[in-house]
Design a protein around this motif. Structure first.
Motif, PDB file in Angstrom:
ATOM      1  N   HIS A  41      17.474 -15.094  12.003  1.00  0.00           N
ATOM      2  CA  HIS A  41      17.631 -15.948  10.824  1.00  0.00           C
ATOM      3  C   HIS A  41      16.980 -15.215   9.658  1.00  0.00           C
ATOM      4  O   HIS A  41      16.005 -14.480   9.835  1.00  0.00           O
ATOM      5  CB  HIS A  41      16.924 -17.290  11.001  1.00  0.00           C
ATOM      6  N   THR A  78      12.373 -18.196   6.594  1.00  0.00           N
ATOM      7  CA  THR A  78      13.330 -18.377   7.697  1.00  0.00           C
ATOM      8  C   THR A  78      13.316 -17.229   8.697  1.00  0.00           C
ATOM      9  O   THR A  78      14.079 -17.260   9.667  1.00  0.00           O
ATOM     10  CB  THR A  78      14.759 -18.512   7.139  1.00  0.00           C
ATOM     11  N   SER A  80      13.296 -15.066  11.648  1.00  0.00           N
ATOM     12  CA  SER A  80      13.212 -15.362  13.079  1.00  0.00           C
ATOM     13  C   SER A  80      14.039 -14.359  13.857  1.00  0.00           C
ATOM     14  O   SER A  80      15.045 -13.835  13.352  1.00  0.00           O
ATOM     15  CB  SER A  80      13.725 -16.784  13.373  1.00  0.00           C
ATOM     16  N   TYR A 179      11.519 -22.656  10.335  1.00  0.00           N
ATOM     17  CA  TYR A 179      12.151 -23.038  11.590  1.00  0.00           C
ATOM     18  C   TYR A 179      11.147 -23.525  12.637  1.00  0.00           C
ATOM     19  O   TYR A 179      11.549 -23.814  13.759  1.00  0.00           O
ATOM     20  CB  TYR A 179      12.944 -21.868  12.166  1.00  0.00           C
ATOM     21  N   HIS A 195      16.352 -27.660  11.042  1.00  0.00           N
ATOM     22  CA  HIS A 195      15.741 -26.328  11.012  1.00  0.00           C
ATOM     23  C   HIS A 195      14.263 -26.335  11.360  1.00  0.00           C
ATOM     24  O   HIS A 195      13.807 -25.579  12.213  1.00  0.00           O
ATOM     25  CB  HIS A 195      15.959 -25.686   9.641  1.00  0.00           C
TER      26      HIS A 195
END
Length: 234
Positions: A41, A78, A80, A179, A195
């Motif tokens: 992500h 975000t 990830s 997240y 999320h």
């Protein structure tokens, strides 16, 4: 009984595309092991080698291993990283989702890593638009450990009997706060797709230093609440 493992290539024996690839922000997807995908992500800066490795527990010949080559010690927003496998809906009908007879399933696997702590496995069903989040702990660094996770059945929503994705299983290697800052749904829920809730509980970051790595093999998914010995199949 035979054919109890619903996972394909769980012993990491087949790597038709390549046996070692440097994965990154721009190189991701199905790169090495068949049926197992690296993805991200956000915009990441870390780089890892994804390989079919001979580093494996007794009784296995291979694993899929991620070794960090360019580190990112603090994942933000975000950012990830994760490993995913997907199962077709037609292979999951024995779970009887969407009926009063819906059955649990149990995921088991062997894992080894340099980072001790808590890791998330995220389960998502595209047909039901529901997800649930489970955690496991690597207790000892650089040691193969077997983990088992049981997920209760979903009596409310069915998985389609087709060749589309019926179940996604995602092992997190690291998760940014966008997240992971919420509250995990440990049973099937649309809240599990939100999320912030998806990877809540993940503390480990395999991208932290260039000394870090993580490997997995012996992946098995079977109907019921008991993990049996890994089923070796060609």
């Amino acid at each position: 009984k035979p054919n109890r493992n619903l996972i394909i290539n769980g012993a990491m024996q087949v790597a038709q595309r390549a046996t070692s690839v440097s994965v990154s922000d721009t190189v991701r997807g199905y790169q090495t092991l068949d049926r197992f995908e690296y993805n991200i992500h956000g915009t990441i800066t870390n780089v890892m080698t994804m390989e079919q490795s001979s580093d494996s527990p007794d009784g296995f010949s291979n694993s899929v291993k991620f070794s960090t080559t360019t580190a990112d010690a603090s994942l933000t927003d975000t950012q990830s990283n994760y490993l995913t496998t997907e199962l077709e809906g037609q292979d999951l009908q024995s779970l009887a989702y969407g009926t009063s007879s819906a059955k649990p399933f149990t995921l088991s696997f062997y894992v080894k890593g340099t980072i001790t702590g808590t890791y998330v496995v995220w389960f998502y069903s595209p047909d039901t638009s529901k997800a649930c989040t489970k955690t496991y702990t690597i207790s000892s660094a650089n040691t193969w450990e077997r983990k088992t996770i049981t997920v209760t059945g979903d009596t409310a929503s069915a998985i389609a009997n087709d060749n589309g994705s019926g179940l996604m299983i995602r092992w997190m290697l690291g998760a940014g706060p966008d997240y992971s800052s919420g509250t995990a749904s440990t049973t099937w829920s649309t809240n599990g797709v939100t999320h912030a809730n998806r990877y809540a509980g993940q503390t480990a970051n395999v991208a932290a230093t260039t000394s870090d790595n993580w490997a997995i093999t012996g992946v098995q998914l079977e109907v019921g609440s008991v993990a049996t010995d890994f089923e070796h199949r060609s």
